[in-house]
Design a protein around this motif. Structure first.
Motif, short mmCIF file in Angstrom:
data_model
loop_
_atom_site.label_atom_id
_atom_site.label_comp_id
_atom_site.label_asym_id
_atom_site.label_seq_id
_atom_site.Cartn_x
_atom_site.Cartn_y
_atom_site.Cartn_z
N ALA A 151 0.86 -1.18 0.00
CA ALA A 151 0.00 0.00 0.00
C ALA A 151 0.89 1.23 0.00
N ASP A 152 0.69 2.10 -0.98
CA ASP A 152 1.49 3.33 -1.10
C ASP A 152 2.99 3.02 -1.14
N GLY A 153 3.32 1.91 -1.82
CA GLY A 153 4.72 1.56 -2.01
C GLY A 153 5.37 0.84 -0.86
N ALA A 154 4.64 0.63 0.24
CA ALA A 154 5.21 -0.03 1.41
C ALA A 154 4.52 -1.37 1.66
N THR A 155 5.28 -2.33 2.17
CA THR A 155 4.71 -3.62 2.53
C THR A 155 3.88 -3.49 3.79
N VAL A 156 2.65 -4.00 3.75
CA VAL A 156 1.76 -3.93 4.90
C VAL A 156 1.08 -5.29 5.08
N ILE A 157 0.59 -5.52 6.29
CA ILE A 157 -0.20 -6.71 6.59
C ILE A 157 -1.65 -6.29 6.74
N GLU A 158 -2.50 -6.86 5.88
CA GLU A 158 -3.93 -6.62 5.96
C GLU A 158 -4.62 -7.91 6.41
N HIS A 159 -5.94 -7.83 6.56
CA HIS A 159 -6.72 -8.98 6.95
C HIS A 159 -7.99 -9.04 6.11
N PRO A 160 -8.43 -10.23 5.71
CA PRO A 160 -9.66 -10.34 4.93
C PRO A 160 -10.88 -10.00 5.78
N GLU A 161 -11.97 -9.72 5.11
CA GLU A 161 -13.24 -9.52 5.81
C GLU A 161 -13.75 -10.87 6.33
N PRO A 162 -14.41 -10.89 7.48
CA PRO A 162 -15.00 -12.15 7.94
C PRO A 162 -15.97 -12.71 6.89
N GLY A 163 -15.82 -13.98 6.59
CA GLY A 163 -16.67 -14.62 5.60
C GLY A 163 -16.16 -14.54 4.18
N GLU A 164 -15.11 -13.75 3.97
CA GLU A 164 -14.51 -13.65 2.63
C GLU A 164 -13.92 -15.00 2.24
N VAL A 165 -14.03 -15.34 0.97
CA VAL A 165 -13.44 -16.58 0.47
C VAL A 165 -11.97 -16.33 0.14
N VAL A 166 -11.07 -17.10 0.78
CA VAL A 166 -9.64 -16.88 0.61
C VAL A 166 -8.90 -18.20 0.48
N TRP A 167 -7.82 -18.18 -0.30
CA TRP A 167 -6.85 -19.27 -0.29
C TRP A 167 -5.82 -18.98 0.79
N CYS A 168 -5.40 -20.01 1.51
CA CYS A 168 -4.40 -19.80 2.56
C CYS A 168 -3.54 -21.06 2.71
N ASP A 169 -2.43 -20.87 3.41
CA ASP A 169 -1.61 -22.00 3.85
C ASP A 169 -1.41 -21.85 5.35
N ASP A 170 -0.41 -22.51 5.92
CA ASP A 170 -0.23 -22.46 7.37
C ASP A 170 0.28 -21.11 7.87
N THR A 171 0.80 -20.28 6.98
CA THR A 171 1.32 -18.97 7.37
C THR A 171 0.27 -17.88 7.28
N GLY A 172 -0.59 -17.92 6.28
CA GLY A 172 -1.59 -16.88 6.13
C GLY A 172 -2.28 -16.96 4.79
N VAL A 173 -2.94 -15.88 4.42
CA VAL A 173 -3.69 -15.82 3.18
C VAL A 173 -2.73 -15.73 2.00
N THR A 174 -2.95 -16.56 0.99
CA THR A 174 -2.15 -16.50 -0.23
C THR A 174 -2.88 -15.80 -1.36
N CYS A 175 -4.21 -15.75 -1.31
CA CYS A 175 -4.98 -15.02 -2.32
C CYS A 175 -6.32 -14.62 -1.71
N ARG A 176 -6.64 -13.35 -1.82
CA ARG A 176 -7.90 -12.83 -1.27
C ARG A 176 -9.03 -12.89 -2.30
N ARG A 177 -10.25 -12.93 -1.75
CA ARG A 177 -11.48 -12.89 -2.55
C ARG A 177 -11.46 -13.89 -3.69
N TRP A 178 -11.15 -15.11 -3.31
CA TRP A 178 -11.17 -16.28 -4.19
C TRP A 178 -10.06 -16.20 -5.22
N ASN A 179 -10.09 -15.23 -6.10
CA ASN A 179 -9.08 -15.14 -7.16
C ASN A 179 -8.86 -13.69 -7.58
N TRP A 180 -8.79 -12.83 -6.57
CA TRP A 180 -8.66 -11.39 -6.83
C TRP A 180 -7.21 -10.92 -6.72
#
Length: 245
Positions: A151-180
């Motif tokens: 965001a704005d050129g800097a690395t940030v940690i965000e979080h998906p909305e509750p109920g959002e469809v996401v791909w993830c592994d043991d570390t965290g989300v790998t792709c938000r909103r199914w395929n966005w």
């Protein structure tokens, strides 16, 4: 990637029942590959992208991109979990909207999967498998999972909305909103030698068409090194299978 074979890695892949509850018609083909030799965009990948651009222009002659059958289906899926498809477009629609200006030329691996996505009219994601921790899982998010982005050129940690469809592994989300949008951590890089491709399908795309797209992707990937090995797994609400090659 963990020190296991591609087939064993794919066995651990899961789609949560809550996702199938949202869209019982959802099917996903997971295609894992290793032995890739990295390389810049070349004549073969450029020719493939040109074919995809021409096919996309043909498909858009009779109406706007949002009226294409599979794009429209994904827009409905996004609305079902609260996303606004006008603001967060599925990856297929995002590529289709870039056709007039020309599809991006990134490297031959990325070029191939973007072209196959457009040619077969389905969302298709590519991930660096060496950067995974654990197997891929498609879930409806709790909302606390970490997602690393920019965001704005800097690395940030965000979080998906509750109920959002996401791909993830043991570390965290790998792709938000199914395929966005993919996480930075697992993005394909210029030095990627092992990768995971995620091919998404909803009705009216048939299972046969999904297999055909995976076959086409595999054919093009096999030219990226003398020792390329692939394995695939189809996951539906009713069946799951693993195939190696």
């Amino acid at each position: 990637m963990p020190d296991i074979g591609l087939e064993q890695f794919l066995v651990g892949g899961e789609v949560d029942t809550a996702v199938f509850g949202l869209r019982p018609d959802y099917r996903v083909m997971l295609l894992a590959v290793d032995g890739l030799v990295p390389g810049a965009s070349d004549q073969a990948s450029d020719t493939l992208l040109q074919a995809a651009e021409n096919a996309a222009r043909d498909s858009l002659r009779d109406g706007p991109v949002e009226q294409l059958a599979h794009v429209a289906a994904w827009r409905e899926a996004y609305r079902a979990f609260g996303a606004k498809p006008q603001r967060t477009r599925n990856s297929l629609e995002a590529l289709m909207r870039r056709v007039d200006a020309g599809l991006p030329r990134v490297n031959r691996l990325t070029d191939i999967y973007n072209a196959v996505s457009v040619l077969h009219q389905l969302p298709l994601g590519g991930e660096d498998l060496a950067r995974y921790t654990g197997a891929p899982r498609l879930v409806r998010a709790a909302g606390t999972e970490p997602f690393d982005t920019v965001a704005d050129g800097a690395t940030v940690i965000e979080h998906p909305e509750p109920g959002e469809v996401v791909w993830c592994d043991d570390t965290g989300v790998t792709c938000r909103r199914w395929n966005w949008r993919q996480a930075r951590r697992t993005q394909l890089r210029d030095d990627t030698t092992t990768a995971l491709f995620i091919l998404d399908a909803l009705d009216p795309l048939t299972e046969h068409a999904l297999h055909t797209a995976a076959d086409d992707l595999t054919t093009h990937l096999m030219r990226l090194g003398p020792d390329v090995h692939t394995a695939r797994r189809l996951i539906t609400a009713h069946t799951a299978s693993v195939e190696g090659a």
